[in-house]
Design a protein around this motif. Structure first.
Motif, PDB file in Angstrom:
ATOM      1  N   THR A  45       0.806  -1.220   0.000  1.00 42.01           N
ATOM      2  CA  THR A  45       0.000   0.000   0.000  1.00 42.01           C
ATOM      3  C   THR A  45       0.837   1.267   0.000  1.00 42.01           C
ATOM      4  OG1 THR A  45      -0.136  -0.016   2.420  1.00 42.01           O
ATOM      5  CG2 THR A  45      -1.894  -1.149   1.207  1.00 42.01           C
TER       6      THR A  45
ATOM      7  N   GLU B 100       2.531   6.638  -1.494  1.00 40.02           N
ATOM      8  CA  GLU B 100       1.280   5.912  -1.297  1.00 40.02           C
ATOM      9  C   GLU B 100       0.726   5.530  -2.662  1.00 40.02           C
ATOM     10  OE1 GLU B 100      -3.134   6.451   0.814  1.00 40.02           O
ATOM     11  OE2 GLU B 100      -1.722   8.129   0.674  1.00 40.02           O
ATOM     12  N   PHE B 101       0.294   4.279  -2.797  1.00 39.04           N
ATOM     13  CA  PHE B 101      -0.283   3.817  -4.048  1.00 39.04           C
ATOM     14  C   PHE B 101      -1.807   3.959  -3.969  1.00 39.04           C
ATOM     15  CE2 PHE B 101       3.772   1.541  -3.714  1.00 39.04           C
ATOM     16  CZ  PHE B 101       4.352   1.955  -4.899  1.00 39.04           C
TER      17      PHE B 101
ATOM     18  N   GLN C  69      -5.510   4.049  -6.152  1.00 33.81           N
ATOM     19  CA  GLN C  69      -6.259   3.827  -7.390  1.00 33.81           C
ATOM     20  C   GLN C  69      -7.358   4.873  -7.491  1.00 33.81           C
ATOM     21  OE1 GLN C  69      -8.887   0.398  -7.970  1.00 33.81           O
ATOM     22  NE2 GLN C  69      -7.850  -0.011  -9.916  1.00 33.81           N
TER      23      GLN C  69
ATOM     24  N   ILE D  58      11.466   3.133  -6.853  1.00 32.76           N
ATOM     25  CA  ILE D  58      10.321   2.304  -6.455  1.00 32.76           C
ATOM     26  C   ILE D  58      10.488   0.882  -6.973  1.00 32.76           C
ATOM     27  CG2 ILE D  58       7.841   1.931  -6.774  1.00 32.76           C
ATOM     28  CD1 ILE D  58       7.505   4.971  -6.783  1.00 32.76           C
TER      29      ILE D  58
ATOM     30  N   ILE E 113       1.215  -4.479  -5.864  1.00 29.43           N
ATOM     31  CA  ILE E 113       0.685  -3.222  -5.348  1.00 29.43           C
ATOM     32  C   ILE E 113      -0.814  -3.362  -5.132  1.00 29.43           C
ATOM     33  CG2 ILE E 113       0.374  -0.765  -5.843  1.00 29.43           C
ATOM     34  CD1 ILE E 113       2.838  -1.022  -7.678  1.00 29.43           C
TER      35      ILE E 113
ATOM     36  N   SER F 196      -4.484  -2.479  -5.328  1.00 33.28           N
ATOM     37  CA  SER F 196      -5.372  -1.595  -6.081  1.00 33.28           C
ATOM     38  C   SER F 196      -6.706  -1.453  -5.357  1.00 33.28           C
ATOM     39  CB  SER F 196      -5.580  -2.118  -7.505  1.00 33.28           C
ATOM     40  OG  SER F 196      -6.112  -3.431  -7.475  1.00 33.28           O
TER      41      SER F 196
ATOM     42  N   TYR G 190       1.915   0.907 -12.136  1.00 26.86           N
ATOM     43  CA  TYR G 190       1.608   2.179 -11.483  1.00 26.86           C
ATOM     44  C   TYR G 190       2.131   3.306 -12.356  1.00 26.86           C
ATOM     45  CZ  TYR G 190       6.518   2.193 -10.085  1.00 26.86           C
ATOM     46  OH  TYR G 190       7.895   2.171 -10.097  1.00 26.86           O
TER      47      TYR G 190
ATOM     48  N   THR H 191      -3.663   3.199 -11.148  1.00 26.10           N
ATOM     49  CA  THR H 191      -2.938   3.177  -9.883  1.00 26.10           C
ATOM     50  C   THR H 191      -1.814   4.193  -9.953  1.00 26.10           C
ATOM     51  OG1 THR H 191      -3.458   0.835  -9.528  1.00 26.10           O
ATOM     52  CG2 THR H 191      -1.627   1.763  -8.266  1.00 26.10           C
TER      53      THR H 191
ATOM     54  N   ALA I 249       1.277   6.554  -8.053  1.00 26.18           N
ATOM     55  CA  ALA I 249       2.201   6.710  -6.932  1.00 26.18           C
ATOM     56  C   ALA I 249       2.121   8.161  -6.485  1.00 26.18           C
ATOM     57  CB  ALA I 249       3.616   6.350  -7.354  1.00 26.18           C
TER      58      ALA I 249
END
Length: 233
Positions: free
Chosen positions: A38, A53-54, A56, A89, A101, A103, A112, A193, A195
């Motif tokens: 996450t 922070e990822f 969506q 990353i 990752i 979603s 991403y 998604t 970053a």
């Protein structure tokens, strides 16, 4: 005498320099209950530390329209920084395989995007006089993380290793793309998604042991200097 004194002082100075260097802290990776990634905390990109922070969502919800941004993406005006962040990353994600990752709560992705202005498509019209007019567009551009390629090649590698055990296929190399791909022409209302970066507020400071060590180094330097002087006078 001068040579011996210089060697002693140089050795102590070298030790002191090693003590005053700031400790390097590894980035921390956050996972959800499904084991998907996450966020990444304390990711070093060039000379700065970021929390990643990822998320969506759509570009329009997060940033607005490319021609009228409500929030400026961190690396929107920094192409080199965007490339450096993608590579940083991806290097972290390679250590977390086979985690992907997050979603959402149940699904994950290996893709991403980091929005970047120079990768954005430009739509224009040309009149009879040859004047170019750039039009507002509902498309955005960015850099696409290459972890998806690495992830797929790792899966392929595992399959080939299995086949190798039964003497079917025994040659494979994991391929990792170094240069980020341009991901242009995506609709700003299409979920992706992203970053999302924020500055890491946790500053690195010298540890107390380092400060004590510096004091000891200074005292030893003074004592050795005096001892050598008295001995040879």
């Amino acid at each position: 005498m001068l040579r011996l004194k210089s060697i002693c002082v140089l050795m102590l100075a070298t030790s002191a320099l090693s003590l005053i260097s700031y400790p390097v802290k590894a980035a921390l990776i956050n996972f959800n209950s499904q084991g998907n990634i996450t966020a990444i905390k304390g990711l070093q990109i060039k000379d700065n530390s970021y929390n990643v922070e990822f998320v969506q969502d759509t570009f329009s919800n997060l940033f607005g329209n490319p021609s009228n941004l409500t929030l400026l993406p961190t690396f929107w005006l920094d192409a080199e920084g965007a490339k450096a962040s993608i590579n940083a990353i991806d290097r972290i994600l390679e250590t977390t395989y086979p985690s992907v990752i997050a979603s959402d709560k149940t699904q994950g992705t290996t893709d991403y995007i980091i929005p970047q202005q120079s990768a954005s498509p430009r739509v224009a019209t040309i009149d009879e006089q040859g004047n170019i007019t750039y039009l507002p567009t509902n498309l955005f551009g960015g850099l696409w993380g290459n972890y998806s390629n690495y992830y797929q090649d790792r899966q392929r590698d595992e399959l080939y290793n299995t086949l190798c055990q039964i003497n079917v296929y025994c040659s494979v190399n994991i391929y990792r793309m170094i240069n980020p791909e341009i991901f242009a022409g995506t609709d700003i209302n299409s979920p992706r998604t992203f970053a999302i970066f924020s500055p890491n507020a946790n500053k690195l400071i010298p540890e107390p042991s380092n400060i004590v060590g510096l004091g000891i180094m200074g005292i030893l330097t003074l004592l050795i200097s005096k001892k050598i002087r008295y001995k040879f006078i």
